[in-house]
Write an enzyme that holds these catalytic residues in place. Structure first.
Site, PDB file in Angstrom:
ATOM      1  N   HIS A  87       0.853  -1.184   0.000  1.00 58.85           N
ATOM      2  CA  HIS A  87       0.000   0.000   0.000  1.00 58.85           C
ATOM      3  C   HIS A  87       0.889   1.233   0.000  1.00 58.85           C
ATOM      4  CE1 HIS A  87       1.016   0.527   4.274  1.00 58.85           C
ATOM      5  NE2 HIS A  87       0.719  -0.743   4.458  1.00 58.85           N
ATOM      6  N   LEU A 148       0.511  -1.503   8.107  1.00 57.78           N
ATOM      7  CA  LEU A 148      -0.517  -2.488   7.772  1.00 57.78           C
ATOM      8  C   LEU A 148       0.069  -3.654   6.982  1.00 57.78           C
ATOM      9  CD1 LEU A 148      -3.515  -3.189   7.975  1.00 57.78           C
ATOM     10  CD2 LEU A 148      -3.835  -2.096   5.751  1.00 57.78           C
ATOM     11  N   TYR A 149       0.940  -3.352   6.016  1.00 55.99           N
ATOM     12  CA  TYR A 149       1.600  -4.420   5.271  1.00 55.99           C
ATOM     13  C   TYR A 149       2.394  -5.309   6.227  1.00 55.99           C
ATOM     14  CZ  TYR A 149       4.815  -6.845   2.168  1.00 55.99           C
ATOM     15  OH  TYR A 149       5.541  -7.827   1.526  1.00 55.99           O
ATOM     16  N   GLY A 150       3.179  -4.677   7.108  1.00 55.10           N
ATOM     17  CA  GLY A 150       3.977  -5.448   8.056  1.00 55.10           C
ATOM     18  C   GLY A 150       3.122  -6.302   8.965  1.00 55.10           C
ATOM     19  N   SER A 152       0.245  -7.588   8.228  1.00 59.35           N
ATOM     20  CA  SER A 152      -0.275  -8.724   7.455  1.00 59.35           C
ATOM     21  C   SER A 152       0.768  -9.818   7.328  1.00 59.35           C
ATOM     22  CB  SER A 152      -0.749  -8.262   6.067  1.00 59.35           C
ATOM     23  OG  SER A 152       0.337  -7.937   5.215  1.00 59.35           O
TER      24      SER A 152
END
Length: 256
Positions: A87, A148-150, A152
């Site tokens: 993102h 947020l990526y981390g 996930s």
């Protein structure tokens, strides 16, 4: 010779692994969502490869990918949950609901869908191995703008470790960690050119190109299939050695 199915295998590290596996004599099935990219990959890969359209956020489509690969190759030996998205690099509260949903649905729900399809089918067949792909955040390290990526990817690591304990005896599960690989996933999302330039300095020390990492991962994906396996390209020792050598060994991964 193994049959390997790779989600998100039409680009990036997944595509690189598919090419390496085919060169090694293995049977390969890949899936993706971009019709244009799927058509291009079908033209690039040999006819004995299966290229399928499937969105990992939809379990029915993942099941369709499994069914197509199993029918074409009379079963799947190794399943790699590789599909992932990032993102824009921004505080997580600034992400739109759609941006947040896409990351979580692809990176976490997509892995869960792949496991939910592969585990029972492999158990019924009597054998099989599942690899889940780690990424930034898997080790608990946080990077501002990629929370947020981390999160996930941290969840994927936990899910994989739990699945290794829960899966039937016939099915083994492990983690593949490619480290920093120069793909769209690594360099996209920077809004500030100065920030990107600073990041590239680090990337030139720690990152590698797909053609370097993918064959290494591919070989281990078919040979290190024990339960709980953890295959890492960018180890702590390698990180320390690269920083130590950086003043004397200049690299430019973005020259082209």
């Amino acid at each position: 010779m193994k049959t390997v199915a790779i989600t998100g295998g039409t680009r990036g590290i997944g595509f690189g692994m598919a090419q390496a596996l085919l060169a090694g004599g293995h049977r390969v099935a890949v899936c993706g969502t971009d019709p244009e990219r799927i058509g291009k990959v079908r033209a690039e890969l040999p006819e004995n490869a299966l290229v399928h359209a499937a969105d990992v956020t939809d379990r029915a489509q993942v099941q369709g990918f499994w069914d197509a690969a199993a029918e074409r190759f009379e079963g799947v030996d190794i399943w790699i949950n590789n599909a992932g998205v990032s993102h824009p690099r921004t505080p997580m509260w600034e992400l739109t609901a759609d941006e947040a949903r896409k990351v979580l649905n692809t990176n976490l729900l997509g892995v869960l869908n792949g496991c939910a399809v592969a585990v029972p089918a492999m158990a019924a067949r009597g054998r099989g191995h599942i690899w889940n792909m780690e990424g930034l955040g898997s080790d608990g390290r946080s990077v501002p703008g990629l929370g947020l990526y981390g999160a996930s990817k941290r969840a994927v690591t936990y899910l994989t470790e739990a699945l290794a304990e829960e899966s039937p005896d016939q099915v083994t599960v492990g983690l593949l960690s490619p480290g920093m690989v120069v793909t769209d996933l690594l360099v996209d999302g920077y809004r500030d050119p100065a920030e990107l330039a600073k990041a590239r300095t680090v990337f030139n020390i720690l990152a590698d190109r797909v053609e370097t990492v993918a064959p290494w991962l591919a070989e281990r994906a078919v040979t290190r299939t024990r339960n709980g396996a953890h295959v890492q390209w960018l180890t702590t020792g390698k990180v320390l050695r690269r920083f130590a050598a950086a003043p004397f060994h200049k690299r430019d991964l973005f020259a082209d």
